[in-house]
Each structure stands twice: as structure tokens, then as C-alpha cells.
Design a protein around this motif. Structure first.
Motif, PDB file in Angstrom:
ATOM      1  N   PHE A  29      26.424  -4.845  -1.889  1.00  0.00           N
ATOM      2  CA  PHE A  29      27.779  -5.290  -2.196  1.00  0.00           C
ATOM      3  C   PHE A  29      28.090  -6.622  -1.513  1.00  0.00           C
ATOM      4  O   PHE A  29      28.674  -7.531  -2.122  1.00  0.00           O
ATOM      5  N   GLU A  30      27.684  -6.721  -0.241  1.00  0.00           N
ATOM      6  CA  GLU A  30      27.899  -7.990   0.468  1.00  0.00           C
ATOM      7  C   GLU A  30      27.128  -9.127  -0.178  1.00  0.00           C
ATOM      8  O   GLU A  30      27.609 -10.249  -0.299  1.00  0.00           O
ATOM      9  N   THR A  31      25.881  -8.794  -0.661  1.00  0.00           N
ATOM     10  CA  THR A  31      25.088  -9.820  -1.353  1.00  0.00           C
ATOM     11  C   THR A  31      25.782 -10.269  -2.632  1.00  0.00           C
ATOM     12  O   THR A  31      25.838 -11.461  -2.956  1.00  0.00           O
ATOM     13  N   LYS A  63      28.989 -14.025  -5.682  1.00  0.00           N
ATOM     14  CA  LYS A  63      30.233 -14.300  -6.392  1.00  0.00           C
ATOM     15  C   LYS A  63      30.881 -15.590  -5.876  1.00  0.00           C
ATOM     16  O   LYS A  63      31.359 -16.421  -6.652  1.00  0.00           O
ATOM     17  N   GLU A  64      30.868 -15.753  -4.522  1.00  0.00           N
ATOM     18  CA  GLU A  64      31.432 -16.972  -3.955  1.00  0.00           C
ATOM     19  C   GLU A  64      30.662 -18.205  -4.409  1.00  0.00           C
ATOM     20  O   GLU A  64      31.243 -19.228  -4.758  1.00  0.00           O
ATOM     21  N   TYR A  65      29.315 -18.056  -4.399  1.00  0.00           N
ATOM     22  CA  TYR A  65      28.493 -19.170  -4.884  1.00  0.00           C
ATOM     23  C   TYR A  65      28.784 -19.464  -6.349  1.00  0.00           C
ATOM     24  O   TYR A  65      28.832 -20.622  -6.780  1.00  0.00           O
ATOM     25  N   PHE A 122      32.493 -26.664  -9.495  1.00  0.00           N
ATOM     26  CA  PHE A 122      31.756 -27.921  -9.604  1.00  0.00           C
ATOM     27  C   PHE A 122      31.474 -28.266 -11.067  1.00  0.00           C
ATOM     28  O   PHE A 122      31.564 -29.418 -11.502  1.00  0.00           O
ATOM     29  N   THR A 123      31.143 -27.234 -11.873  1.00  0.00           N
ATOM     30  CA  THR A 123      30.870 -27.469 -13.305  1.00  0.00           C
ATOM     31  C   THR A 123      32.115 -27.945 -14.028  1.00  0.00           C
ATOM     32  O   THR A 123      32.058 -28.835 -14.888  1.00  0.00           O
TER      33      THR A 123
END
Length: 640
Positions: free
Chosen positions: A62-64, A69-71, A78-79
Motif C-alpha cells: 500500500f505504501e508503495t 500515486k504521488e509520482y 508535468f505532462t
């Protein structure tokens, strides 16, 4: 055209983002369901070790996913920005397309016209060649003029090559001929003859020297044999001397052992003498305290006069022996100590003629105890007899005098006691005030040290900087213990100060110096080559800190040999030798004038950039973002 976009990119990007978000939302709901199930199992007590590990794994996943998700959000943002920039670029390009298409059409028309002209010119050239060179080509059997030119060029090149080779060979032969004709063969022959004569002379001299050395060698051999004989004789004498030395060493050891025994005997006698001195002093002191009248040589035996002398003594003098302190043990070992000399003088005045002959001799400890016991028994008998005698009538007067003296002494004692109490209270007050001031200074310096050391060690790679602090061995009584100074550079574990490098020690020392300065600031600093052990990185940090502090409450004169200090200073002072006057000379340079010129140039460049940005905005496009270089701060560190 590269770098362009089409209208479907934005829609596809939106669909991908929605799809990824939907998948992540479904995974999150599934993980939450599993977590609720595991919580229910944990509440009923059925959770096992495997489920706990599964739960931990799910938490990690879940943390991964949260991180991804943040990335993804960052990538999406940025896109979007990139799409907006490309849309603006597309609009600009779209506005320029009609103009470019018109220019392209005109260029294509011009190219077609030129191609038609070129074909006409080629046809004219070909017809002219057929008209003028036709008979020549038919006679030579060549196809065209290019074949003739190629054949002619090859023959010409071969001819030129052969000609160059012959010319070079002729030049080489001529140079060799000139060299041979100009050579002088007589001079080398003459040189060789002179060298031969010189070698013959040297050979003759060498033979003469050889004969001379042979004769000298014979003499040296004779001297060598004599030296060997003398050496053998010296060895014999050396053996005799060694035997004598051994005998003397043996005698020295025996004398040394005898000296040690004598020293022990002397020490024993001295200790015995010291004991006797102590006993003498104790006996005389006891006689004074107990007011025992000792028989003196030449003294009168009149009891009445003695009583009168005793009665006429000053009470202060009578009580004086009671206040005499016993000398320390070291005084008994000093023969010429004033108290020991006084004891000897007093003992010399005592009349021992009344003693029995056996008491005049030196007694052993056992005999001394026996004699003391006999005297104690006699003393007790005499005291019993004295109790039966009528009391002394002057005792009441003596008691009154002693009582009055005791009252005066008690008043003096109370007064001295009060002074002592006041002095102790004042001392404690000063001690508390000293501790308070010290702790105020210590707390301020410790707090400033942490901030200053962090500022001096922080960088882009280590934004948090290092840590430094002071600690006391005894906080309740700081003056009864020591103080420790510890520093931890960035990304390094705790170490003692002596394990740090020279540069790290220098930075820590400067931080402590600046922290002490912050408590009671001095008018200015004079630092003499503090950068000797600093590398470029730590030197830059120290320069930046000094430069930053010098803009507020800091004045500094730095004696240095590093260019980095020169670049950041307000003025330079150089000391050199004046050869003319054979003395020192001072050179100064004010660097603030260059700072003003640089500030004006930066303001001018900034104004030009703003005008260019306004011009770019007026053309319809957004201005490009540029990284603004920070202006160099005003240098305020003074160096030599």
C-alpha cells in the motif's frame, strides 16, 4: 517536423490518467477489504503469524502504491504543463504555416524555371561540342572530350613525376660533390696525431706514478706490520685494563652494599632520634600544660619564691602553654627546626642530678613502661595524700581570674563566629552569583554554537549541516569539573575531538570562537591563517559565514594566503619589503569601487533582460524561463 503534437494527445493522456486512477482505486478498495477482514480476525483472536506477515506485506504494498500515486500525480502535472507549452508552440507554428506554404510554392516555381533553363543550356553545349569537336573525336577514336582530357591528364602526371625524381637526384649528386670538394682531410689527421702524443705523455707519467706508488706501498706495508704489532700490544693492555675494571667494579659493588647498610643504620638511628625528639617535646609540653615545676640548673629551691613567681604571673602567660599546638611529624626530623632547638635548650637547662643512676641510662620500651608504671603509682599515692591536706587559699582568686578571662574569650569567640558566619554567607552569595553568570554564558554559548556550526557546515548536499554542543562534567558545581566540546560533521558518526581531521577541528574551533564572541562581542577579530588546514569546500563555507555575518555585527581582519578570502573582502592590505629604505612597506587596495561598478553592470544587464522579455511578450509568445543567477553579495571581510 519534430517536437510537434496532434489534437489526440490530450484526450489519450486524460483517458490514461482516468484508467490508472480507476485501477488504483479498485486496488485500494480491495486492500481495505482485506485489512478489515484481518482486523476482524484479530478482534476474535484468530490472527496467526502468517496473517501478520501478510498484513505487513500488504501495508508495504500500500505504501508503495501511495508512492507510485504521488509520482504519477507529479508526472501528470508535468505532462499537463508540457502539453500547454506545446499547444502554445503549435498555435505559433500554425500561424506561420500559410506564409511558409506561399514561400514554398514560389521557390518550387523558381526551381522549375531554373531546371528548364539548365536543360536548354546543356543541349546547346552538346550541340556546340558535336559541331566543333566531331572531326577530332572521329579521328582519335574517342567517345567525348572527357575521355581525351583524362588520357592527357594521366600522361602529363607521369611526365611530371619522372621529371621531379630526376631533379631531386641531380640536386643530391651536386650536394654530395660540393661536400666532398670542401672537405679538409689534413686537419683530422693532425688532430689525431696531437691526441696520440698526448696519450703517450700520459702513459709515461702513469708509469712513473706506478713506480712511485709501488715504493710507497712497500713503506705502507712496513708501517702496517708495525701497526699490527702495536695493535696486539694494545689488545694485551686492554685485557689487563678490563681485569682491573672488573676488580674495581667488584669493590664498588661491595662499597655500595656497605653504603646501603650504613644508610639503613643511619635511617634507623634517625627514626629513633626522631622518636626521642617527639618524646622530649611531648614531655616538656605536658610539663607546661600540667604546670609541673622541673628542676633547673642554678635555680633557687625556695618554695615561697616559686609560689610568688607563679602567683605573680600574668593569667594570659599562664594559659599560653595550653594553646601551644603540637608540631607536625616532619618537624621532629628537622634538627634545626626552631621548636626542636627550643626543646634542646630547655632540656639543657634541666637538672638531672637528682635522678637515679639507672634512669639516666637509655631504657628499652619494656623498661620504660615499668618505670612509668612505678611513677604513676607514686603519683597516685601523692595525689591521695594531697587530698587529705588543707586546700590552697589562693585557689578562689585564681579561679575568679580564670573565669573573667574565660568570659572575655567567650565574647571574642562569639564575635569571631558571627564574622565567620557573615563571611561564609557572603562567599556563598558570590559563589552563587558566579555560578549563575557562568551558566548564563554557558547556555548562550552552547545555543549559539549549535546554530553557528550548523550554518558553517550546511551545503546543498547536506542542508541540515552538522551538530556541535558543550557539556559539563558537573552541572550542579561547574567549577569542580571540566567541560567537553563535541562536534559531529555532516554524515559522520559521533567521535572524540582528537579523531577529527585538521579541517574539521578548525571549523569546530572557529564555530566555538564565534559563539563566544556572540555573548560579549568584541570590536573586531584578527585571525592569523586560520585557513591553513582547510580544503576548498570548508574554506568556502567559512568565507560565506564570515561574509554573511560581516553585513550585520561583525568586523574581521584575516591574515591569509588563499585567493578565496581576497575575492570576498572589502579591502586588501599587503606588506612587502622596500629595498630602497630597507624597511617594510604597506600596500592597500579598496575593492568596494569594483563592487559598485559590478552592481551598475548587473542593474544594466537586468534592465536589458526585462526589455527583451517585454518585447517577447509583445510578439505573442510566453517568455522563456531562465535560471536567475544570484548576485554576488557585498564583500565585507578584510584580508591582507
Amino acid at each position: 517536423m519534430t517536437g510537434g503534437i496532434f489534437s489526440g494527445d490530450k484526450n489519450q493522456a486524460g483517458r490514461w490518467d482516468e484508467k490508472a486512477s480507476e485501477e488504483m482505486r479498485q486496488k485500494r478498495e480491495a486492500l481495505e477489504g482485506e485489512r478489515n477482514e484481518l482486523d476482524r480476525n484479530a478482534s476474535t483472536g484468530r490472527q496467526s503469524l502468517g496473517r501478520a506477515s501478510r498484513m505487513q506485506e500488504l501495508k508495504n504494498n500500500f505504501e508503495t502504491l501511495q508512492t507510485r500515486k504521488e509520482y504519477a500525480k507529479t508526472d501528470q502535472e508535468f505532462t499537463r504543463k508540457s502539453l500547454a507549452e506545446k499547444a502554445i508552440l503549435l498555435k505559433s507554428i500554425t500561424r506561420k504555416i500559410p506564409e511558409l506554404e506561399e514561400k514554398l510554392a514560389a521557390a518550387e516555381k523558381e526551381i522549375e524555371t531554373l531546371n528548364s533553363k539548365r536543360e536548354v543550356a546543356i543541349a546547346e553545349v552538346k550541340s556546340a561540342e558535336d559541331e566543333h569537336l566531331g572531326p577530332f573525336l572521329a579521328a582519335t577514336g574517342l567517345k567525348d572530350v572527357q575521355a581525351y582530357e583524362q588520357a592527357t591528364r594521366e600522361s602529363r602526371e607521369e611526365f611530371n613525376k619522372n621529371r621531379r625524381a630526376l631533379t631531386e637526384h641531380i640536386s643530391q649528386l651536386e650536394e654530395q660533390k660540393n661536400y666532398e670538394s670542401n672537405r679538409d682531410l689534413k686537419k683530422p689527421i693532425k688532430t689525431l696525431e696531437n691526441r696520440l702524443k698526448s696519450h703517450n705523455k700520459k702513459l709515461k707519467a702513469a708509469r712513473e706514478r706506478e713506480e712511485k706508488l709501488k715504493s710507497e706501498g712497500e713503506v705502507v706495508k712496513g708501517a702496517f706490520h708495525e701497526a699490527e704489532a702495536a695493535h696486539e700490544e694494545a689488545l694485551g693492555k686492554e685485557a689487563e685494563c678490563e681485569e682491573k675494571v672488573k676488580a674495581l667494579q667488584k669493590e664498588f659493588k661491595e662499597a655500595q652494599q656497605e653504603r646501603i647498610q650504613v644508610s639503613k643504620a643511619v635511617s634507623t638511628e634517625e627514626s629513633a632520634l626522631e622518636q626521642l625528639r617527639g618524646k622530649l617535646h611531648e614531655t616538656l609540653q605536658k610539663a607546661r600544660v600540667e604546670e609541673v615545676e622541673l628542676p633547673m640548673i642554678g635555680a633557687q629551691n625556695d618554695g615561697n619564691s616559686s609560689d610568688e613567681e607563679i602567683d605573680g604571673e600574668d593569667p594570659q602567660e599562664t594559659s599560653q602553654p595550653t594553646q601551644t599546638t603540637l608540631p607536625s611529624g616532619t618537624q621532629f626530623s628537622q634538627e634545626y627546626h626552631p621548636k626542636m632547638v627550643a626543646d634542646r635548650n630547655d632540656a639543657a637547662k634541666i637538672d638531672f642530678s637528682g635522678l637515679r643512676s639507672d634512669l639516666k641510662q637509655r631504657l628499652s620500651d619494656r623498661e620504660e613502661r615499668t618505670v612509668r608504671k612505678d611513677f604513676d603509682e607514686k603519683r597516685m599515692k601523692l595525689e591521695a595524700e594531697l587530698e587529705g591536706i588543707a586546700p590552697n587559699m589562693k585557689a578562689q582568686d585564681a579561679l575568679s581570674a580564670i573565669t573573667e578571662k574565660l568570659k572575655g574569650t567567650d565574647a571574642d569567640f562569639q564575635q569571631a563566629k558571627e564574622k565567620s558566619r557573615k563571611a561564609a554567607a557572603e562567599f556563598q552569595k558570590i559563589k552563587n552569583q558566579r555560578t549563575k553568570r557562568f551558566m548564563e554564558a554557558f547556555t548562550h554559548i552552547d545555543k549559539s554554537l549549535k546554530t553557528i556550526y550548523t550554518d558553517m557546515t550546511k551545503s546543498s548536499k547536506h542542508p541540515l549541516g552538522g551538530n556541535a554542543y558543550l557539556s559539563l562534567d558537573r552541572e550542579d558545581e561547574p567549577f569542580l569539573g571540566g567541560m567537553k566540546f563535541n562536534a559531529m560533521p555532516p554524515m559522520k558518526r559521533f567521535r572524540d575531538m582528537y579523531q577529527l581531521s585538521g579541517g574539521e577541528k578548525t571549523v569546530a574551533s572557529l564555530a566555538l570562537l564565534f559563539a563566544i564572541h556572540s555573548y560579549q562581542p568584541a570590536p573586531f577579530f584578527v585571525m592569523d591563517e586560520v585557513d591553513a588546514a582547510l580544503d576548498n569546500i570548508n574554506l568556502r563555507k567559512v568565507c560565506n559565514y564570515i561574509q554573511r555575518r560581516s553585513q550585520t555585527d561583525f568586523q574581521c581582519i584575516v591574515i591569509s594566503l588563499k585567493d578565496m578570502f581576497y575575492e570576498r573582502s572589502d579591502s586588501l592590505v599587503g606588506i612587502c619589503k622596500d629595498v630602497g629604505t630597507n624597511s617594510s612597506r604597506t600596500l592597500t587596495l579598496d575593492l568596494t569601487q569594483y563592487d559598485k561598478k559590478r552592481a551598475l553592470a548587473e542593474e544594466k544587464a537586468k534592465g536589458n533582460r526585462k526589455r527583451k522579455e517585454r518585447a517577447t511578450q509583445s510578439e505573442g509568445g510566453e517568455p522563456r524561463k531562465r535560471a536567475a543567477l544570484p548576485a554576488s553579495p557585498a564583500t565585507t571581510v578584510a584580508t591582507q
